[in-house]
Design an enzyme around this catalytic site. Structure first.
Site, PDB file in Angstrom:
ATOM      1  N   GLU A 236      39.069  41.936  34.668  1.00 34.30           N
ATOM      2  CA  GLU A 236      39.150  41.540  33.257  1.00 34.30           C
ATOM      3  C   GLU A 236      40.122  42.467  32.567  1.00 34.30           C
ATOM      4  OE1 GLU A 236      35.691  41.412  30.603  1.00 34.30           O
ATOM      5  OE2 GLU A 236      34.479  40.754  32.289  1.00 34.30           O
TER       6      GLU A 236
ATOM      7  N   GLU B 233      31.075  45.977  34.853  1.00 28.57           N
ATOM      8  CA  GLU B 233      31.286  47.071  33.878  1.00 28.57           C
ATOM      9  C   GLU B 233      30.134  48.064  33.884  1.00 28.57           C
ATOM     10  OE1 GLU B 233      32.221  45.164  30.109  1.00 28.57           O
ATOM     11  OE2 GLU B 233      34.003  44.218  30.936  1.00 28.57           O
TER      12      GLU B 233
END
Ligand code: BMA
Length: 378
Positions: free
Chosen positions: A294, A186
């Site tokens: 995710e 991320e």
């Protein structure tokens, strides 16, 4: 005379495709290369379903042999299993969410033995100030981890610890277990010390390249596939801002969550489709796997979320896998029931079962029949 040029042509073609469709680690084990090639074949065609910490705990239970929320509902385990190795750097016995590393090793082994896939993330502490992954007070950490930096040696020691852990990951066949390794995830957000505002694109790329080179050349780890993983992006340029290069990446992925009202599903679906379109085109062009590393919607309050939101968002440019986050249940100081996979009786359970029945999500049995660690048939 006729044969020679065509032979040469074949040789050149296979050399070209061979060079093109190659793992970041050219010396990767046969099982690791096979997994990569099989995931390449799945990209655009079929979707493996994954779940973080699936075997370790679920809503209302912990460490019960053979149990899984997904299995309790669908009769079989997921096809992909995520684990996080944060706290390995502190040499602790349990990871940041309390999962004992010894148990994690056993889970990873049983996943491989059943023919399913393991992926590791690392919510690594900030090596410069000892704070957690979520520390955003320092903008020099990444720079200081590079060769010549104040915590370079410390970072190498942490990688050594990871290498030692990794080298214990062997299947019942005695082979090292292929792992999809997703460090510094991320990175397009700004909530970890390796985030967008916390380091420059060049620093991020250098850290990535150093890490890959160190693991494969110094530590001689050859069971890793490297997973690149921004969160939000809306253009190819944004996606590639911190891309370290084709030689350092095997899997292109992103993370994406739906928040708030059920009606936000419309935007979430469009976001998934746009991100997958960008990522899929890059994956095809560069012989990379496309995946959603995710995703989720906490408590899945939408009874049709899987078929109406997720499936509609992914069906055009299918990722090889998607993984939903952990089923932690209630955590201290948090008011939400922290779960992302459905279980028996959960609001979206019937819709999830439909996805399984229609082979839109492939679970454990389908993964096993795909023989992901064997050489794919041409
Ligand atoms: C977050 C939450 C946290 C957890 C972290 C790392 O999204 O699930 O509770 O500690 O991931 O697994």
């Amino acid at each position: 005379m006729i044969k020679k040029p065509s032979l040469l042509l074949c040789l050149l073609c296979s050399l070209f495709t061979g060079l093109h469709a190659q793992t970041a680690d050219k010396n990767a084990t046969a099982e690791t290369k096979n997994l990569y090639e099989n995931l390449l074949k799945l990209t655009g065609n079929s979707v493996l379903f994954g779940h973080q910490d699936d075997m370790a705990y679920g809503v209302g239970w912990k460490y019960e042999e053979g149990r899984s929320d997904v299995k309790g509902l669908a009769g079989e385990y997921p096809a992909v299993f995520g684990w996080d190795i944060a706290r390995l750097e502190r040499k602790e016995k349990n990871n940041l969410d309390g999962v004992p590393f010894d148990k994690m090793k056993a889970y990873i082994r049983s996943v491989y033995d059943m023919g399913a896939v393991n992926t590791l993330s690392w919510h690594m502490d900030n090596p410069l100030n000892g704070q957690t992954a979520w520390d955003t007070t320092s903008v020099i950490t990444v720079k200081e981890m590079l060769p010549g930096g104040q915590v370079h040696q410390k970072y190498c020691d942490w990688l050594d610890g990871f290498a030692a852990f990794n080298n214990t990951l062997k299947g019942s066949d005695g082979k090292l277990i292929p792992i999809l390794f997703r460090p510094f995830h991320e990175h397009s957000g700004s909530w970890f010390w390796w985030g967008k505002k916390e380091c420059s694109p060049e620093e991020y790329k250098s850290l990535w390249r150093f890490t890959v080179n160190y693991l494969k050349e110094v530590k001689q780890l050859h069971n890793l596939l490297y997973v690149f993983n921004p969160s939000d992006f809306t253009t190819e340029a944004e996606y590639l801002e911190r891309y370290p290069g084709n030689e350092y990446v095997d899997v292109l992925s992103f993370d994406s969550y739906q928040y708030g009202a059920i009606s936000n599903g419309e935007d979430f679906k469009k976001g998934l489709a746009l991100k997958l379109e960008i990522q899929h085109a890059l994956a095809k062009k560069n012989a990379k796997v496309s995946a959603i590393a995710e995703m989720g919607y906490v408590e899945i309050p939408d009874p049709n979320w899987w078929s109406e939101v997720v499936w509609k968002g992914i069906e055009k440019d299918k990722p090889a896998f998607l993984l939903v986050w952990r089923n932690a249940g209630y955590r201290s100081q948090e008011k939400d029931n922290h779960y992302y996979a459905p279980f028996k009786g959960q609001t979206s359970a019937a819709d999830f079962l439909k996805m399984q029945e229609e082979n839109k999500f492939l679970l454990e049995k389908a993964a096993a029949s795909l023989k992901l660690y064997a050489q794919p048939k041409p």
